[in-house]
Design an enzyme around this catalytic site. Structure first.
Site, mmCIF file in Angstrom:
data_model
loop_
_atom_site.group_PDB
_atom_site.id
_atom_site.type_symbol
_atom_site.label_atom_id
_atom_site.label_comp_id
_atom_site.label_asym_id
_atom_site.label_seq_id
_atom_site.Cartn_x
_atom_site.Cartn_y
_atom_site.Cartn_z
ATOM 1 N N HIS A 72 -7.546 20.669 -6.050
ATOM 2 C CA HIS A 72 -7.024 20.439 -4.699
ATOM 3 C C HIS A 72 -7.565 21.493 -3.755
ATOM 4 O O HIS A 72 -7.410 22.688 -3.990
ATOM 5 C CB HIS A 72 -5.488 20.476 -4.705
ATOM 6 C CG HIS A 72 -4.870 19.204 -5.196
ATOM 7 N ND1 HIS A 72 -3.561 18.869 -4.975
ATOM 8 C CD2 HIS A 72 -5.403 18.176 -5.900
ATOM 9 C CE1 HIS A 72 -3.314 17.675 -5.506
ATOM 10 N NE2 HIS A 72 -4.405 17.246 -6.087
ATOM 11 N N TYR A 201 4.062 19.454 1.842
ATOM 12 C CA TYR A 201 5.243 20.295 2.057
ATOM 13 C C TYR A 201 5.832 19.867 3.402
ATOM 14 O O TYR A 201 5.189 20.053 4.434
ATOM 15 C CB TYR A 201 4.863 21.776 2.114
ATOM 16 C CG TYR A 201 4.516 22.380 0.766
ATOM 17 C CD1 TYR A 201 3.273 22.155 0.187
ATOM 18 C CD2 TYR A 201 5.429 23.176 0.084
ATOM 19 C CE1 TYR A 201 2.963 22.705 -1.050
ATOM 20 C CE2 TYR A 201 5.122 23.742 -1.153
ATOM 21 C CZ TYR A 201 3.881 23.495 -1.707
ATOM 22 O OH TYR A 201 3.567 24.042 -2.927
ATOM 23 N N PRO A 294 10.435 28.264 -6.157
ATOM 24 C CA PRO A 294 9.187 27.551 -6.469
ATOM 25 C C PRO A 294 8.343 27.146 -5.257
ATOM 26 O O PRO A 294 7.254 26.605 -5.434
ATOM 27 C CB PRO A 294 9.681 26.293 -7.207
ATOM 28 C CG PRO A 294 11.080 26.092 -6.746
ATOM 29 C CD PRO A 294 11.625 27.447 -6.436
ATOM 30 N N LYS A 298 4.262 30.019 -7.334
ATOM 31 C CA LYS A 298 3.766 31.306 -7.845
ATOM 32 C C LYS A 298 4.268 31.674 -9.247
ATOM 33 O O LYS A 298 3.670 32.519 -9.920
ATOM 34 C CB LYS A 298 4.189 32.438 -6.887
ATOM 35 C CG LYS A 298 3.449 32.443 -5.589
ATOM 36 C CD LYS A 298 1.997 32.812 -5.770
ATOM 37 C CE LYS A 298 1.142 32.067 -4.800
ATOM 38 N NZ LYS A 298 -0.199 31.832 -5.195
ATOM 39 N N TYR A 384 -1.433 31.425 -1.018
ATOM 40 C CA TYR A 384 -1.196 30.253 -1.869
ATOM 41 C C TYR A 384 -2.304 30.147 -2.916
ATOM 42 O O TYR A 384 -2.033 29.945 -4.100
ATOM 43 C CB TYR A 384 -1.125 28.979 -1.019
ATOM 44 C CG TYR A 384 -0.510 27.808 -1.747
ATOM 45 C CD1 TYR A 384 -1.148 27.234 -2.851
ATOM 46 C CD2 TYR A 384 0.709 27.262 -1.347
ATOM 47 C CE1 TYR A 384 -0.592 26.171 -3.531
ATOM 48 C CE2 TYR A 384 1.276 26.189 -2.027
ATOM 49 C CZ TYR A 384 0.609 25.646 -3.105
ATOM 50 O OH TYR A 384 1.168 24.595 -3.784
HETATM 51 C C1 PHB Z 1 5.365 21.096 -8.926
HETATM 52 O O1 PHB Z 1 4.477 20.247 -8.989
HETATM 53 O O2 PHB Z 1 6.262 21.151 -9.773
HETATM 54 C C2 PHB Z 1 5.361 22.065 -7.813
HETATM 55 C C3 PHB Z 1 4.289 22.139 -6.959
HETATM 56 C C4 PHB Z 1 4.290 23.026 -5.912
HETATM 57 C C5 PHB Z 1 5.391 23.845 -5.715
HETATM 58 C C6 PHB Z 1 6.469 23.791 -6.566
HETATM 59 C C7 PHB Z 1 6.456 22.899 -7.627
HETATM 60 O O3 PHB Z 1 5.395 24.693 -4.662
#
Ligand code: PHB
Ligand code: APR
Length: 391
Positions: A72, A201, A294, A298, A384
């Site tokens: 990605h 997001y 989450p 990280k 990130y």
């Molecule tokens: C996930 O795919 O579980 C996931 C992805 C990004 C995040 C948190 C969890 O920021």
């Protein structure tokens, strides 16, 4: 039984540490309270930084990863009326990879079995002894209920947030910091192709939502909910409806493809750091020492960075007799831990509904700034996409 490093916990931190120690010429024994099947199927994180992927490839764990991980270039940041693609390759110089923790765990377990490194699963009553002296050891009862003892030069506490290792650290000189957030995530895994090419997001008046994925056929979603949310109040229909509302951005014909939900649960959100990460012959790594919410993806990458440092430090000490890196382990690891703690807190507070309408306007102003300013975009992208491992 005797070994050089007794590792408590066979999550990603413990499993990878045993692999890296092997390459350093250091022996280890893994001790895990759950079954191997349980550990392998536990649904957790899904995003690997490039540094994590490079390390896994360098140490011979990259075969399936190279085939199956999805590259990605960035993420979408969204709020009502706006969906913006933030490109990490352009702004930070490298991408991230979608590869479930379940897959990474399976690769690590296979490597451990192939190398014949010893592990005890389904153990009970793990206790750590003499961590302040020169001859630490652990005791436990094995899967058959037989008492066992492993003598070691060092114990690695890789037993997550609820494990016994952190509690063994003396309180004198110990500091902990904690933030419990006034919201949780409802996570749902669905057997449906993702309705997006990269993660979304989404800030929304109803609360945060995240569209993630595990593979071209498997999608992962999260919804901000109350910390005491009852999962039984969330039928599959209600989850899809709420995801469609929060992930819709009102600009084009985008729609959310729905399907069968395989798993759903409510996950607490907290930040936690304890220092130092070493006392005597006990070293903590991963969630045993720190938890991040989450939102910035990280947690898993931090656990990998910890054990990369720790394996090098223990190799230098136990193989070559030089303790300098082991002395520096806690301080070096904590620099990255605090950077990621800040980033995860920042992403979390920017994207989740909390406080009043004034707070909401501040969040929207911050989001606008992230996409309007090259410097602000770069700041998010660099954090990130991740710092190089080993710093
Ligand atoms: C996930 O795919 O579980 C996931 C992805 C990004 C995040 C948190 C969890 O920021
Ligand atoms: N004895 C032995 N093992 C234990 C004990 C115990 N008393 N208590 C806990 N464990 C095991 C757990 O069953 C688990 O398998 O320790 C392991 C810890 O693994 P994780 O919780 O996954 O922690 P870590 O390896 O540090 O990985 C951190 O993984 O899931 C993510 O959010 C987490 O992304 C973060 C990363």
């Amino acid at each position: 039984m005797r070994t050089q490093v007794a590792i408590v916990g066979a999550g990603p931190a413990g499993l990878l540490l045993s692999h890296l120690l092997d390459l350093e010429g250091v022996t280890s024994v893994l001790v895990e309270c759950r079954s191997a099947e349980y550990v392998k199927s536990r649904i957790r994180a899904g995003i690997l930084e490039s540094g994590t992927v490079e390390l896994l490839k360098e140490v011979g764990l990259g075969d399936r990863l190279s085939e199956e991980a999805l590259e990605h270039r960035g993420i979408y940041l969204q709020w009502p009326g706006e969906r913006y693609h933030l490109d990490f390759v352009e702004h930070a110089g490298h991408p991230v990879w979608v590869y479930g923790q379940t897959e990474m765990t399976a690769d690590l377990m296979k490597a451990r079995e192939r190398a014949g490194r010893p592990a005890f699963y389904q153990v009970d009553d793990v206790a750590l002894h003499d961590i302040s002296g020169d001859r630490p050891y652990i005791t436990f009862s094995d899967a058959a209920g037989r008492p066992q003892r492993v003598d070691a030069a060092v114990i690695a506490g890789c037993d997550g947030f609820h494990g016994p290792s952190r509690r063994m650290m003396p309180t004198a000189g110990r500091r902990t910091w904690e933030r419990t957030y006034p919201f949780a995530w409802l996570g749902a895994l669905a057997a449906v192709p993702p309705s997006t090419d990269e993660l979304i997001y989404a800030w929304h008046p109803n609360g945060f939502a995240l569209h993630s994925m595990r593979s071209p056929q498997l999608s992962r979603y999260y919804l901000q909910v109350r910390p005491d949310e009852d999962i039984n109040g969330w039928s599959d229909e209600r989850i899809w409806e709420e995801l469609a509302i929060r992930l819709g951005h009102g600009q084009d014909a985008w729609s959310l493809q729905t399907g069968s939900i395989i798993e759903k649960s409510v996950l607490p959100m907290r930040s936690f750091v304890t220092t130092p990460m070493r006392h005597g012959r006990l070293f903590l790594a991963g969630d045993a020492a720190h938890i991040v919410p989450p939102t910035g993806a990280k947690g898993l990458n931090l656990a990998v960075a910890d054990v990369a440092l720790l394996a090098r430090a223990l190799g230098a000490w136990l193989r070559d007799g030089s303790e300098a890196l082991a002395h520096g382990y806690s301080e070096t690891a904590l620099r990255r831990v605090w950077r990621c703690t800040h980033f995860s807190w920042w992403m979390t507070t920017m994207l989740h509904r909390h406080g009043d309408d004034f707070d909401a306007q501040l969040q929207l102003a911050q989001l606008q700034r992230v996409i309007a300013s090259e410097a602000a975009t770069k700041e998010l992208a660099e954090n990130y996409a991740g710092l190089p491992i080993g710093r």
